[in-house]
Design an enzyme around this catalytic site. Structure first.
Site, PDB file in Angstrom:
ATOM      1  N   ASP A  26       9.520   3.012  -0.312  1.00  0.00           N
ATOM      2  CA  ASP A  26       8.466   3.619   0.491  1.00  0.00           C
ATOM      3  C   ASP A  26       8.733   3.322   1.966  1.00  0.00           C
ATOM      4  OD1 ASP A  26       6.176   4.432   1.791  1.00  0.00           O
ATOM      5  OD2 ASP A  26       4.793   3.505   0.373  1.00  0.00           O
TER       6      ASP A  26
ATOM      7  N   LYS B  72       4.590   9.564   8.850  1.00  0.00           N
ATOM      8  CA  LYS B  72       4.324   9.103  10.207  1.00  0.00           C
ATOM      9  C   LYS B  72       5.346   9.630  11.220  1.00  0.00           C
ATOM     10  CE  LYS B  72       1.769   5.138   8.419  1.00  0.00           C
ATOM     11  NZ  LYS B  72       0.417   5.657   8.665  1.00  0.00           N
TER      12      LYS B  72
ATOM     13  N   TYR C  65       0.851  -1.191   0.000  1.00  0.00           N
ATOM     14  CA  TYR C  65       0.000   0.000   0.000  1.00  0.00           C
ATOM     15  C   TYR C  65       0.884   1.238   0.000  1.00  0.00           C
ATOM     16  CZ  TYR C  65      -3.487   3.447   1.406  1.00  0.00           C
ATOM     17  OH  TYR C  65      -4.304   4.543   1.464  1.00  0.00           O
TER      18      TYR C  65
END
Length: 440
Positions: free
Chosen positions: A243, A276, A148
């Site tokens: 990522d 994050k 994702y």
């Protein structure tokens, strides 16, 4: 009799699609009413009904230092007194970009020479892909099934019938021609990687990969796989986008890339995305990479990206404070706590006779109800996932908040001390028993 959470969920569903602003929060895979959180401190969260839980979600990763860490809160409060948003450059942006670039290094390897701040992980990956296409003049993107990278159109693609088949839309509202620019292949499969480049190599702009998968459960790359991605992409004139929105600064001071460098797996991604932890729980993300690639972004280059709230001063303040406090000692403590709880989880499920594995990627771990840790999305999907809902609710009834999906990682913080770890350990046998009794 309903509690405040039930009342809020009823109201929310009348004004918010599904009652939530991000789908997994709706408890769709575990059932029941989602907890509406009112406050958080350290390793604990409190819901709208006043019930306190030991938290293993950690805002899906950002709360490495624990919730409402006093120094981080003070930094944000101080920044707020000077203004909430400027839409102009600030000194803090420069400091944060320098700090990110300085942390992501190993020996002479420095894959991040330039940094662009954005607001969300989706924006970071979307920009990275546009940048890769601008750098290569090519259109196709390779991604892995089960990974994702945010909800932009080209990344919500479902796999076709084979490695040479262009993807179909994985969400309503995504035009088929856009999804067709994405090639979806199996993760941890060197043959699939070789085949997709053999078929489409001269049209592939980039391969995007989670540094370690944590959105189909925790699925670490097989030894050498990330290096193989970089080598294969570069051999065909394509880029590697790593990522680290979830893993960056969560599993190591230099992210999962740094963890792999220390283990001797050396490779050089072209673009790395962060989120994050990099924003300390505030809306902030980033992408970084080699200067020759990053300088293609406007205003120095032809690849356009902009954002009024990019580099928001409150978010930057939270990110700076978090990264400065995220010392090697913090990572050592979180790693030790993860080792302890992963061992306890394994023991409880073993004692209850539940077929399971406890996959790991650094200090990220989770549970899979299958005999072996999965290597691919298909293997992750094949587990007895029906066992997770009773496990989840049994933990919640004992005051432990887990992610409301078996396909999510468990997150610890440096604020999880002896009292919290012991309470989690004590709750695991009852939860394991509930999983053992579960029926499809």
């Amino acid at each position: 009799m309903t509690d405040r959470n039930d009342d809020l969920f009823d109201t929310a569903r009348r004004v918010i699609p599904g009652g939530v602003n991000s789908p997994v929060r709706a408890y769709g895979s575990v059932g029941g009413t989602p907890r509406f959180l009112a406050s958080a401190s350290g390793a604990r969260v409190t819901d709208a009904a006043g019930q306190e839980y030991i938290d293993l979600v950690a805002s899906w990763g950002p709360a490495l230092l624990g919730h409402a860490q006093p120094d981080v809160v003070a930094a944000v409060q101080d920044a707020a007194t000077r203004g909430l948003s400027f839409g102009a450059p600030t000194e803090g942006e420069v400091e944060l970009a320098e700090l990110i670039a300085d942390r992501v290094r190993h020996g002479d390897a420095r894959p991040v020479e330039r940094v662009r701040l954005v607001s969300t992980g989706t924006e970071a990956t979307m920009t990275a892909i546009r940048l890769a296409r601008g750098a290569t003049g090519r259109d196709l993107l390779v991604k892995f099934a089960g990974h994702y990278h945010g909800h932009s159109d080209g990344l919500l693609a479902a796999a076709g019938s084979g490695v040479a088949t262009l993807a179909l839309p994985g969400s309503a509202g995504v035009p088929a021609p856009i999804a067709a620019q994405t090639l979806v292949i199996d993760y941890n499969d060197p043959d699939a990687l070789a085949a997709v480049f053999a078929e489409h190599g001269d049209r592939i702009a980039a391969v995007i990969v989670e540094a370690a998968s944590a959105n189909m459960g925790v699925v670490a790359p097989l030894p050498g796989f990330n290096r193989l991605i970089a080598e294969t992409a570069h051999a065909h004139g394509a880029l590697m986008i790593l990522d680290e929105v979830l893993t960056g600064f969560r599993v190591h001071p230099a992210g999962f890339w740094g963890l792999q460098q220390e283990a001797g797996e050396e490779y050089q991604p072209d673009i790395i995305t962060f989120g994050k932890v990099v924003g300390g729980g505030m809306p902030l993300a980033a992408l970084g990479g080699r200067a020759e690639v990053m300088d293609l972004l406007a205003p120095t280059g032809p690849v356009y990206q902009a954002g009024t709230l990019s580099g928001n001063p409150l978010s930057v303040a939270a990110g700076l404070a978090t990264l400065r406090l995220a010392t090697p000692e913090v990572y050592d403590a979180v790693d030790a706590a993860a080792d302890r709880l992963a061992t306890a989880l394994d023991a409880a499920l073993t004692d209850a006779g539940v077929v399971h594995a406890v996959p790991r990627a650094g200090n990220l771990f989770g549970v899979v109800f299958a005999p072996d840790a999965p290597r691919t999305y298909a293997e992750a999907q094949a587990q007895e996932s029906f066992r997770y809902a009773p496990f989840f609710h049994a933990m919640r009834e004992q005051g432990i908040a887990l992610p409301p999906s078996v396909f999510e990682a468990w997150f610890l913080t440096v604020a999880h001390g002896e009292e919290e770890l012991a309470a989690i350990e004590a709750a695991l046998p009852a939860a394991a028993a509930a999983a053992a009794c579960a029926q499809p």
